[in-house]
Enzyme design. Structure first.
Site, PDB file in Angstrom:
ATOM      1  N   MET A  33      58.952  18.654  70.450  1.00 19.97           N
ATOM      2  CA  MET A  33      58.433  19.612  71.436  1.00 19.97           C
ATOM      3  C   MET A  33      59.571  20.434  72.026  1.00 19.97           C
ATOM      4  O   MET A  33      59.436  21.048  73.086  1.00 19.97           O
ATOM      5  CB  MET A  33      57.656  18.897  72.537  1.00 19.97           C
ATOM      6  CG  MET A  33      56.374  18.262  72.051  1.00 19.97           C
ATOM      7  SD  MET A  33      55.109  18.056  73.318  1.00 19.97           S
ATOM      8  CE  MET A  33      55.949  17.016  74.496  1.00 19.97           C
ATOM      9  N   GLY A  34      60.716  20.449  71.340  1.00 21.36           N
ATOM     10  CA  GLY A  34      61.835  21.260  71.800  1.00 21.36           C
ATOM     11  C   GLY A  34      62.604  20.601  72.926  1.00 21.36           C
ATOM     12  O   GLY A  34      62.530  19.388  73.119  1.00 21.36           O
ATOM     13  N   GLU A  38      70.500  14.881  72.027  1.00 20.85           N
ATOM     14  CA  GLU A  38      71.169  14.145  70.960  1.00 20.85           C
ATOM     15  C   GLU A  38      70.207  13.238  70.197  1.00 20.85           C
ATOM     16  O   GLU A  38      70.394  12.988  68.995  1.00 20.85           O
ATOM     17  CB  GLU A  38      72.328  13.333  71.533  1.00 20.85           C
ATOM     18  CG  GLU A  38      73.226  12.694  70.490  1.00 20.85           C
ATOM     19  CD  GLU A  38      73.953  13.694  69.599  1.00 20.85           C
ATOM     20  OE1 GLU A  38      74.355  13.310  68.486  1.00 20.85           O
ATOM     21  OE2 GLU A  38      74.125  14.866  70.020  1.00 20.85           O
ATOM     22  N   HIS A  40      67.069  13.946  69.381  1.00 19.86           N
ATOM     23  CA  HIS A  40      66.449  14.777  68.358  1.00 19.86           C
ATOM     24  C   HIS A  40      67.428  15.074  67.214  1.00 19.86           C
ATOM     25  O   HIS A  40      67.057  15.039  66.038  1.00 19.86           O
ATOM     26  CB  HIS A  40      65.993  16.110  68.957  1.00 19.86           C
ATOM     27  CG  HIS A  40      64.952  15.995  70.018  1.00 19.86           C
ATOM     28  ND1 HIS A  40      65.213  16.258  71.336  1.00 19.86           N
ATOM     29  CD2 HIS A  40      63.647  15.654  69.954  1.00 19.86           C
ATOM     30  CE1 HIS A  40      64.111  16.096  72.048  1.00 19.86           C
ATOM     31  NE2 HIS A  40      63.145  15.726  71.235  1.00 19.86           N
ATOM     32  N   GLN A  64      48.175  16.983  74.325  1.00 13.76           N
ATOM     33  CA  GLN A  64      48.644  15.642  74.654  1.00 13.76           C
ATOM     34  C   GLN A  64      49.092  15.519  76.112  1.00 13.76           C
ATOM     35  O   GLN A  64      49.621  14.483  76.508  1.00 13.76           O
ATOM     36  CB  GLN A  64      49.760  15.204  73.708  1.00 13.76           C
ATOM     37  CG  GLN A  64      51.065  15.959  73.830  1.00 13.76           C
ATOM     38  CD  GLN A  64      52.011  15.621  72.690  1.00 13.76           C
ATOM     39  OE1 GLN A  64      51.784  16.003  71.528  1.00 13.76           O
ATOM     40  NE2 GLN A  64      53.081  14.909  72.991  1.00 13.76           N
ATOM     41  N   GLY A 150      61.226   9.290  66.629  1.00 10.02           N
ATOM     42  CA  GLY A 150      62.060   8.388  67.400  1.00 10.02           C
ATOM     43  C   GLY A 150      61.292   7.152  67.847  1.00 10.02           C
ATOM     44  O   GLY A 150      60.107   7.220  68.189  1.00 10.02           O
ATOM     45  N   ASP A 153      59.255   6.400  71.468  1.00 12.94           N
ATOM     46  CA  ASP A 153      57.797   6.494  71.554  1.00 12.94           C
ATOM     47  C   ASP A 153      57.186   5.574  70.492  1.00 12.94           C
ATOM     48  O   ASP A 153      56.556   6.035  69.533  1.00 12.94           O
ATOM     49  CB  ASP A 153      57.357   7.946  71.355  1.00 12.94           C
ATOM     50  CG  ASP A 153      57.899   8.858  72.439  1.00 12.94           C
ATOM     51  OD1 ASP A 153      57.560   8.643  73.620  1.00 12.94           O
ATOM     52  OD2 ASP A 153      58.679   9.765  72.120  1.00 12.94           O
ATOM     53  N   GLN A 156      53.438   5.738  69.861  1.00 15.53           N
ATOM     54  CA  GLN A 156      53.143   6.965  69.128  1.00 15.53           C
ATOM     55  C   GLN A 156      53.399   6.782  67.639  1.00 15.53           C
ATOM     56  O   GLN A 156      52.602   7.213  66.792  1.00 15.53           O
ATOM     57  CB  GLN A 156      54.008   8.106  69.665  1.00 15.53           C
ATOM     58  CG  GLN A 156      53.957   9.377  68.842  1.00 15.53           C
ATOM     59  CD  GLN A 156      54.834  10.460  69.427  1.00 15.53           C
ATOM     60  OE1 GLN A 156      54.446  11.139  70.356  1.00 15.53           O
ATOM     61  NE2 GLN A 156      56.033  10.629  68.888  1.00 15.53           N
TER      62      GLN A 156
END
Length: 285
Positions: A33-34, A38, A40, A64, A150, A153, A156
């Protein structure tokens, strides 16, 4: 790096990239989501190790976010993010707007039961429907060979794996959806775009979350009852300056089922609020 904002150019760009590559080239997707940090970029670097081409998506997904959550305040830093991704050698940035992702009349929702129950699924009703829906669309739009997420989450990740398996998406094996370990700050706080919301005092207090979780795991290994350990963890976190605890629970890492004691596949999950910021973390027990 090629940047596209609409679906037809995206598909044409993916086709060109694959046609120009050697046979057997793999394309990896890193959905985000931008507001890249680090954590990401670690996903991107891992993707480059596993695939010849890397695509990153940046889309702040409104489906979400709950009605009282931080959709409008969520940081949007497209120019900065684009520079970071280009420096990492990303081949494709897919950056649709809301109308490209959810055209007028959009009416489809994906709900994944079981693994979405409890934890953030209980505290954020509809959140994982939004996650499952947008990730399914991203998979069908980009058509990657592997995708990386990642482990911060964790729930998720479990939802996405279950969805991909149940809907017979692109992946022949569940291990094509890869979890990458949490990247942490020097004091142990899990990296998150929401950390930017913390004041200096809150940021100092937030570091206690990691310390308290590790201490709780040590106590579980000593054989102390899980209920007492989790109660103690909550007390330590609240005393450090957090305002509330959404949950502090032991869950099975695969099924996300609630556990009363470690079972060999247990993880400790915590969500806590400090000021207006909700922080989550999880660790293997």
């Amino acid at each position: 790096m090629q940047t596209v904002h609409a679906l037809n150019p995206l598909r044409q760009t993916v086709e060109r990239l694959r046609a120009a590559a050697k046979e057997g080239t793999k394309l990896a997707l890193v959905p985000t989501m931008g507001a890249l940090h680090e954590g990401h970029l670690t996903l991107v670097r891992r993707a480059k190790e596993l695939a010849d081409l890397v695509a990153v998506s940046i889309f702040v997904n409104p489906r979400q976010f709950g009605p009282n959550e931080d959709l409008d305040a969520y940081p949007r830093q497209m120019e900065r993010d684009s520079r970071l991704l280009e420096a990492e050698g990303v081949a494709l940035l897919w950056a649709p707007d809301v109308t490209a992702m959810y055209p007028e009349g959009y009416a489809t929702n994906i709900a994944v039961s079981g693994v979405s129950d409890g934890l953030c699924g209980a505290d954020r009703p509809g959140h994982f429907d939004g996650v499952a829906t947008v990730v399914c669309k991203l998979f069908n739009q980009v058509r990657p060979d592997i995708a990386l997420f990642g482990e911060k989450d964790w729930q998720q990740l479990a939802v996405i794996r279950r969805m991909a398996r149940d809907l017979d998406l692109l992946f022949p094996r569940v291990d094509a959806i890869l979890g990458v370990p949490i990247v942490r700050e020097a004091d142990g706080l899990a990296m998150s775009s929401r950390n930017a919301y913390l004041s200096p005092r809150q940021r100092q207090s937030a570091a206690v979350l990691n310390v308290a979780m590790r201490a709780a795991i040590d106590r579980l290994h000593e054989g102390l009852p899980a209920g007492a350990v989790l109660t103690e963890l909550e007390g330590v976190v609240l005393a450090a300056g957090f305002d509330s605890i959404d949950y502090a629970e032991l869950r099975d890492a695969g099924s996300i089922a609630l556990l009363n004691a470690p079972n060999g596949n247990a993880r400790l999950f915590v969500a806590a609020r400090i000021g207006g910021t909700r922080l989550i973390d999880n660790m293997a027990v």
